[in-house]
Design a protein around this motif. Structure first.
Motif, PDB file in Angstrom:
ATOM      1  N   LEU A  53       0.798  -1.218  -0.156  1.00 43.67           N
ATOM      2  CA  LEU A  53      -0.002  -0.016   0.107  1.00 43.67           C
ATOM      3  C   LEU A  53       0.745   1.319   0.135  1.00 43.67           C
ATOM      4  N   VAL A 123      -7.422  -3.539  -8.018  1.00 45.31           N
ATOM      5  CA  VAL A 123      -6.131  -4.225  -8.128  1.00 45.31           C
ATOM      6  C   VAL A 123      -5.523  -4.885  -9.450  1.00 45.31           C
ATOM      7  N   MET A 150      -0.482  -5.865   0.129  1.00 48.06           N
ATOM      8  CA  MET A 150      -1.181  -5.673  -1.255  1.00 48.06           C
ATOM      9  C   MET A 150      -0.311  -6.174  -2.267  1.00 48.06           C
ATOM     10  N   MET A 153      -1.622  -9.470  -3.269  1.00 52.01           N
ATOM     11  CA  MET A 153      -2.825  -9.261  -4.016  1.00 52.01           C
ATOM     12  C   MET A 153      -2.803  -9.173  -5.461  1.00 52.01           C
ATOM     13  N   THR A 174      -0.790 -12.005   2.589  1.00 56.23           N
ATOM     14  CA  THR A 174      -1.632 -11.403   1.832  1.00 56.23           C
ATOM     15  C   THR A 174      -3.237 -12.183   1.901  1.00 56.23           C
ATOM     16  N   HIS A 178     -10.640  -8.814   0.655  1.00 55.21           N
ATOM     17  CA  HIS A 178     -10.550  -7.886   1.799  1.00 55.21           C
ATOM     18  C   HIS A 178     -11.847  -8.269   2.598  1.00 55.21           C
ATOM     19  N   HIS A 186      -9.740   0.634   6.809  1.00 52.94           N
ATOM     20  CA  HIS A 186      -9.392   1.556   5.610  1.00 52.94           C
ATOM     21  C   HIS A 186     -10.489   2.565   5.564  1.00 52.94           C
ATOM     22  N   THR A 281      -6.739   2.532  -1.119  1.00 51.56           N
ATOM     23  CA  THR A 281      -7.281   1.652   0.071  1.00 51.56           C
ATOM     24  C   THR A 281      -8.654   1.098  -0.618  1.00 51.56           C
ATOM     25  N   MET A 284      -7.900  -1.830  -2.755  1.00 49.09           N
ATOM     26  CA  MET A 284      -7.612  -3.186  -1.935  1.00 49.09           C
ATOM     27  C   MET A 284      -8.940  -3.493  -1.109  1.00 49.09           C
TER      28      MET A 284
END
Lengths: 369, 369
Positions: A53, A123, A150, A153, A174, A178, A186, A281, A284
């Motif tokens: 991130l 992502v 992240m 991901m 990871t 989420h 977040h 964020t 994510m």
């Protein structure tokens, strides 16, 4: 970070417009990236590292803003587990970021900073941009793709959506989606930023250059707690007082942990753009690899063929706990993909992947070496 | 909450100045309290309930500001585990609070609201004020003292510092000291409040009446995450979207958990004073019962005699996990105090003590009944 980067960054403009999951298209995308080591004549030794991130492309090189060492210098370098004597390492700042790649601080179509007019990205969009970068660099199949948090991901997204593009996929600390709690933390950060009047709806560039420093600092503080284990915090700080013999009966940072968090918050604002924090964020939180593939995680991996996977979790990571890694491993097992999995014991919580963990070094070296 | 309470609250002024742990003295302390049931002729049936951080004296009575039911109506009432047909229940708003007891919104010596000139108080100070209240009500030995979360800290403090004042001590989902992680979360909340320009150094009373609503809301959101278990959040919200079929690719509350947290934050600001939040969280962070008694927790309890203790934790509580309760139990064992301990299984995390948990009802009834 509200002013333009006064840096001579290594940057490339994508040759084609970048389609986004939202249906929008980004034109003239720039990617800032760093490379380490030498690309082999057969172009077969490339390793793509995805950063986390708040990370960036300065994996193993002094950060030009903070002057600090690269964020993974203990892992990437000559003779290290990701060995720059043998491999060619690429790390690009993600789109939406603030270290030179196209993001909310970049000029929009009208020449003014995008701000909140920047499209919401995913992502997969971040990965799509970097696959385009690889294309332009002439790199076909990666020796490996590697990412923590992240970055993991993104690595899983690349494996699922661009099967065959990497021979090895290393996903550390990871998750494939989420959780409600991840989203909740977040959302607190985003609300802290947006509550700051200096955020000004995202239009804070070019003015005093200040931006929502207080809000961003609070967001970072909240996030930082999730990066550390309760036991790690206790070991590091406990209830020890900061430079004083007794409590002050005031609201100064009496406790070391308060002082530490305040420092983490404030120093973050010197190197990070608040709007980038909002966009990243959000990406994510949107991440759910199963949902992208019809609701079943195994279906995300059905075309991975003989790509080899390595999944690593940490026993004290409560942000992306081991159960999240297991879900990935089970999905890979379901499609008979070659996967190794290890839960490492480390006291530092989620941030263990960045810190001194010799067992991690050994696993990484064994897998990508 | 920046304006005076437009309420006809049941209130009493302490007859004597209240000495504080800081060395300061509070004059003319007012305590707002509610009682339930009837005091027996021998005054032996009184139960003092201590409320939690954001609770108040409206345990089993409609809240005069929100109009909602009392916070423990499922536990306190006729025929309920804490039986108002048999016992006389007292619950007072803590000093530093904002439901009628003396706190930062109260007039200071110059007639203006204290604001941040209010002295920093401790958990023991809060208890000291309520012991004085008991004195003035003519109540000697309590049948029981009961508290959950911060209320449990007050109950332990009363047991340690006023031994013999209660025959039974029931401490639920609590701790004998705030951990580094506990302090860290509170510090995020305080910084969120203080970052809000409408906080104005605490001098927001009497003006527009607005106060730092955004900062307080963010503080509440961050805290609220810690009150729920990860599994509970997943069960309650998962990644479900809020009133929409697909993600909006924007920054509205797409996910139910975002919408829920925003609501929790905003509704909190209608009933709570931001400065009270600062002072109460500070008092909790300062709480360390062992440190108060020379560093060894058992020494805190060396004079408790035949006071009976009951300690209850919840298996999904990660704010004050079971290990914290065990530390209390071990200390009580070390002084041979009669103590029963149970870890209850409940899916809701820390907030389980407020929610539907039949096993809790049975233990409470058995202990105080």
């Amino acid at each position: 970070m509200a002013t333009a980067l006064p840096l001579d960054l290594n940057r490339l403009t994508l040759a084609h417009p970048l389609p986004l999951d939202s249906g929008k298209v980004l034109e003239g995308v720039e990617l800032a990236y760093e490379t380490y080591g030498t690309l082999a004549a057969d172009r077969g030794n490339a390793i793509l590292i995805f950063h986390a991130l708040t990370g960036d492309q300065f994996v193993a090189r002094q950060h030009p803003v903070t002057g600090k060492p690269g964020w993974w210098e203990r892992m990437v370098g000559p003779g290290l587990p990701i060995d720059t004597d043998r491999h060619f390492i690429i790390c690009a700042n993600i789109i939406g970021g603030c270290m030179g790649s196209t993001g909310p601080a970049s000029p929009g179509p009208d020449g003014q900073p995008w701000g909140m007019r920047f499209p919401v990205i995913t992502v997969r969009d971040m990965v799509r941009a970097q696959v385009a970068l690889l294309d332009q660099l002439g790199i076909g199949t990666l020796h490996a793709v590697v990412g923590g948090s992240m970055g993991g991901m993104l690595a899983l997204s690349l494996a699922a959506n661009w099967p065959g593009r990497a021979s090895r996929v290393l996903a550390i600390a990871t998750t494939a989606r989420h959780s409600a709690q991840n989203i909740a933390f977040h959302e607190v950060g985003r609300q802290a930023i947006m509550a700051d009047p200096d955020w000004a709806g995202g239009d804070y560039y070019g003015g005093s250059g200040k931006g929502p420093e207080k809000g961003l600092s609070v967001a970072r503080m909240a996030a930082h707690i999730t990066y550390l284990s309760e036991a790690g915090l206790t070991e590091k700080f406990g209830r020890r007082l900061q430079d004083r013999e007794a409590k002050s009966f005031g609201f100064d940072a009496d406790f070391q942990v308060e002082s530490y968090l305040r420092y983490q918050g404030i120093s973050f604002t010197n190197r990070f753009d608040a709007n980038s924090y909002l966009y990243i964020t959000r990406a994510m939180d949107y991440f759910d690899l199963a949902e992208e593939h019809g609701g079943r995680l195994a279906d995300a991996f059905q075309h991975v063929g003989d790509t080899r996977f390595c999944v690593i979790s940490f026993d004290t990571d409560w942000l992306y706990p081991t159960a999240e890694s297991r879900a990935v491993v089970h999905a890979l097992n379901a499609v008979a993909a070659p996967v190794s999995f290890v839960e490492l014991s480390a006291p530092f919580g989620h941030d263990s992947f960045l810190l001194d963990c010799p067992a991690l070094d050994r696993v990484v070296k064994g897998f990508v070496g």
